[in-house]
Design a protein around this motif. Structure first.
Motif, mmCIF file in Angstrom:
data_model
loop_
_atom_site.group_PDB
_atom_site.id
_atom_site.type_symbol
_atom_site.label_atom_id
_atom_site.label_comp_id
_atom_site.label_asym_id
_atom_site.label_seq_id
_atom_site.Cartn_x
_atom_site.Cartn_y
_atom_site.Cartn_z
ATOM 1 N N ALA B 118 11.896 -10.325 -1.316
ATOM 2 C CA ALA B 118 10.452 -10.017 -1.328
ATOM 3 C C ALA B 118 9.343 -8.816 -1.734
ATOM 4 N N VAL B 119 10.270 -8.448 -0.256
ATOM 5 C CA VAL B 119 9.622 -8.065 1.353
ATOM 6 C C VAL B 119 9.655 -6.014 0.186
ATOM 7 N N ILE B 120 10.767 -5.880 -0.281
ATOM 8 C CA ILE B 120 11.319 -4.875 -1.172
ATOM 9 C C ILE B 120 11.249 -4.758 -2.550
ATOM 10 N N LEU B 121 11.231 -5.228 -2.758
ATOM 11 C CA LEU B 121 10.440 -5.586 -4.065
ATOM 12 C C LEU B 121 9.179 -5.242 -4.347
ATOM 13 N N ILE B 126 4.740 -2.427 -5.762
ATOM 14 C CA ILE B 126 3.311 -2.737 -5.669
ATOM 15 C C ILE B 126 3.345 -1.239 -4.814
ATOM 16 N N GLY B 127 3.279 -1.220 -3.526
ATOM 17 C CA GLY B 127 3.037 -0.229 -2.946
ATOM 18 C C GLY B 127 3.824 -1.144 -1.767
ATOM 19 N N THR B 130 1.422 -3.476 0.778
ATOM 20 C CA THR B 130 1.195 -4.588 0.190
ATOM 21 C C THR B 130 2.559 -4.924 0.714
ATOM 22 N N ALA B 131 3.542 -4.328 0.783
ATOM 23 C CA ALA B 131 4.769 -5.623 1.330
ATOM 24 C C ALA B 131 4.230 -5.140 2.918
ATOM 25 N N VAL B 132 3.770 -4.583 3.664
ATOM 26 C CA VAL B 132 3.871 -4.367 5.386
ATOM 27 C C VAL B 132 2.537 -6.295 5.533
ATOM 28 N N GLY B 177 -4.836 -1.719 -3.177
ATOM 29 C CA GLY B 177 -4.192 -1.084 -3.034
ATOM 30 C C GLY B 177 -4.416 -0.858 -1.910
ATOM 31 N N HIS B 178 -6.303 -1.703 -1.462
ATOM 32 C CA HIS B 178 -6.367 -0.800 0.041
ATOM 33 C C HIS B 178 -7.126 -2.357 0.410
ATOM 34 N N ILE B 179 -7.522 -2.272 1.833
ATOM 35 C CA ILE B 179 -8.140 -3.566 1.968
ATOM 36 C C ILE B 179 -9.346 -2.897 2.247
#
Lengths: 42, 314
Positions: B118-121, B126-127, B130-132, B177-179
């Motif tokens: 999930a994290v790698i994909l 996506i970016g 988001t993965a972090v 793409g941002h918080i």
């Protein structure tokens, strides 16, 4: 009492079903990666 | 020829189920807690759809898929760690590991594989921001909540609720793409919704939690304190749910909808907060109603959030 051949049949059925599910998931994975690659390029 | 019996010291202890069949694919599916996952997918999707920018549908689908896979991975890790506890509770004794249909190590490996996938994909498609956040949410649920807090403190649900609060934030960040402030508010809404939701459940299944030594608030502090805490969080949730409208991020549709839903939620919570168990045979109807409505509440609130955005566009 369970017949040993029944047990083997059940085991083989479980393994076969799991293999089919795994194959379907892998195929969908390939399609997804392909689609994502195109989406990222556009 | 009859097989000789193994020496006594080699026999497995009675609590370890003997597994003579490979696990079915349905058992692996059950490890992902599909019913919990449906709420995770829904809130993640709502975060994605309520964001003020649109995302490519394929990438949007991939983002939601990653959230779902991560939730499944975290759930599998949770069941691996809690197999002994699950075996002692009626509600969870039928899960694959305690029921003896799967070795615990398989669940652990399955959970790790899903989480990494999930994290790698998510990072590649996506970016990496988001993965972090996705990786943090998995670690938060599997380590901070399951391993660290749940067996140690009666506040486990409060802090652990953060794990379930991540999906709408991840959905929003995947799109934008941002918080910003809005995904943080969405996070806070689920964070404050979780204690009344779970404590309502804990009130009517508390004997099970007590049996396996999980320090749920009703077990440790008693029912009266739990009922007061439910009211406190429901009261805090009311203004919090209106915050997206108050800061101008949503329109009147959301504002009115949130006010009505939160008022009903508060009503159910007050009923639970100011009653006492009538006896050992109390059916705990208000508690069950609060638990049931809390699920409906979250679905409806996030549904209205998305409806408000799309009505605004139309």
């Amino acid at each position: 009492m369970t017949n040993p051949s029944d047990s083997d049949q059940a085991r083989n059925r479980i393994i076969r079903q799991k293999n089919i599910v795994f194959a379907v998931v892998l195929a969908l994975w390939v399609v997804l990666i392909f689609a994502v690659s195109i989406a990222k390029m556009s | 020829m009859a097989q000789p019996l193994p020496p006594l010291e080699q026999a497995p202890p009675p609590s370890v189920p003997v597994i003579d069949m490979p696990a079915d694919w349905r058992d692996y599916f059950a490890l992902t807690k599909p019913r919990v996952m449906s709420l995770v997918i829904f809130t993640g999707l709502c975060g994605l759809l309520a964001a003020p920018v649109s995302i490519n549908p394929v990438l949007g689908f991939t983002a939601i898929l990653c959230i779902a896979i991560a939730a499944g991975g975290a759930a599998a890790l949770n069941q691996w760690w809690e197999a002994d506890i699950d075996g002692g509770m009626k509600r969870t004794a039928g899960r694959p590991i305690p029921a003896g249909r799967m070795p615990a190590a398989n669940a652990r490996d399955f959970g790790i594989a899903l989480s990494f996938t999930a994290v790698i994909l998510m990072g590649l498609a996506i970016g990496w921001l988001t993965a972090v956040i996705l990786a943090v949410s998995i670690l938060y649920y599997a380590v901070v909540y399951t391993i660290w807090l749940k067996p140690r403190t009666p506040q486990n649900i409060v802090i652990g609720g953060g794990a379930g609060a991540f999906p709408p934030m991840i959905g929003w960040v995947a799109a934008t793409g941002h918080i910003t402030l809005m995904p943080v508010i969405l996070f806070a809404i689920i964070f404050f919704w979780t204690p009344p939701h779970f404590w309502a459940l804990a009130l009517f299944v508390q004997t099970d939690y007590a049996k396996v030594g999980i320090p749920m608030l009703p077990v440790v502090a008693g029912e009266a304190v739990t009922r007061r805490q439910i009211v406190v969080y429901a009261v805090l949730l009311f203004p919090l749910s209106l915050l997206p409208w108050a800061i101008g991020a949503t329109g009147l549709v959301y504002g009115v909808g949130a006010a009505v839903l939160s008022a009903i939620f508060l009503g159910f919570a007050l009923r639970v907060g100011f009653r006492h168990r009538s006896g050992a045979d109390d059916a705990m109807k208000p508690e069950k109603q609060l638990f049931g409505f809390s699920i409906l509440y979250l679905f409806a609130l996030f549904g209205i959030l998305v409806a408000d955005r799309w009505i605004g566009i139309a």
